[in-house]
Design a protein around this motif. Structure first.
Motif: not given
Length: 303
Positions: A196-199, A263-266
């Motif tokens: 959630x922080x990244x989004x 995020x790319x990692x997701x």
């Protein structure tokens, strides 16, 4: 502590993944206003077109009422609840059938006026549903409003704590000035985790680029991506609350998020997708946003 199905269910949920992602195509720009609900067959009493924030407030009210000790308190005669950061009264209206009197407080004068207008239009008296303008960071306002409201049995708040600069000070002020000894505070908000922080950090950057004037703009948010369980626990402890319970995954709400904010990692973690480039920039991704419920009781005998 009374037996409560919510307790048992949330204990099982402690180890679950914080969010899941399912691709969903849509043509759209990538601003915060593009967020919309996806279908949720697990919530038949909620209209599928209900915006995510409205659905979250409905589920927040349900989670609060499903907490047995609070339900027991509100079932008594002349029960009184304070809706902190009440806005136009969405949470209050969901809770109203379960409590005799609800008082709202909010820093936004326009929201309070709308709250009281809606209550009046529904034929409700001021001793049933009424709100006051109050900035709890100002001692004089707290004193004057608390004298009008008196002490309450329950303080509830939904989707507001991530806007507060100091949630610990807010909890302490609310408990000391508005809550009866033996009363409960219940807070529901977006659960902060790395996803959630990244989004929401990405969303904040996009909004700035688009010069967003959204009333819920994350320029007004002090806790990007929600509030952590630890921060809520520390705030409740600092307020002198006892019997504190933190349900880290009280419920989830489906939200369609522009793919470029994920995020790319997701994206890489999704089955069948190796890179964010596999998505059209105008597509959306269904995200299950987690929400936390924190409850705490003010001791009858103060320490």
């Amino acid at each position: 502590m009374a037996n409560n199905a919510l307790f048992e269910q949330e204990k099982k949920n402690r180890g679950k993944a914080p969010a899941s992602y399912v691709s969903s195509s849509s043509n759209s720009s990538s601003t915060e206003s593009d967020f919309s609900s996806s279908d949720d067959e697990n919530a038949p009493t909620v209209r599928r077109t209900l915006p995510p924030s409205a659905k979250a407030r409905y589920l927040a009210a349900k989670g609060i009422i499903d907490f047995a000790p609070i339900a027991d308190v509100l079932a008594t005669s002349s029960s009184k609840l304070l809706d902190f950061a009440c806005g136009d009264g969405a949470l209050s209206r969901h809770l109203a059938p379960n409590v005799d009197q609800i008082i709202g407080i909010d820093i936004d004068k326009a929201a309070v006026a709308n709250y009281n207008l809606r209550a009046k239009n529904q034929g409700l008296e001021q001793n049933e549903l009424f709100a006051f303008t109050c900035d709890i960071s100002k001692e004089d306002e707290v004193k004057s409003v608390s004298e009008l409201t008196g002490l309450v049995d329950v303080i509830a708040s939904a989707l507001s704590f991530h806007h507060l600069a100091d949630i610990s000070a807010a909890c302490k002020t609310l408990a000391a000035n508005f809550l009866k000894p033996g009363g409960w505070i219940a807070v529901v908000d977006l659960l902060k985790n790395s996803d959630t922080q990244d989004i929401f950090s990405a969303m904040k950057s996009v909004n700035k680029a688009h010069d967003s004037t959204d009333s819920h703009s994350h320029d007004h948010v002090h806790h990007t991506g929600g509030v952590s369980a630890l921060d809520l626990k520390l705030a409740f402890d600092n307020a002198g609350l006892a019997s504190v319970f933190i349900f880290e995954y009280a419920f989830e709400v489906s939200v369609l998020v522009p793919a470029i904010l994920i995020p790319d990692r997701l994206h890489q973690a999704r089955e069948g997708s190796s890179t964010v480039d596999a998505f059209d920039r105008n597509s959306k991704v269904e995200v299950q946003m987690p929400f936390v419920l924190a409850v705490g009781r003010k001791p009858i005998l103060q320490r």
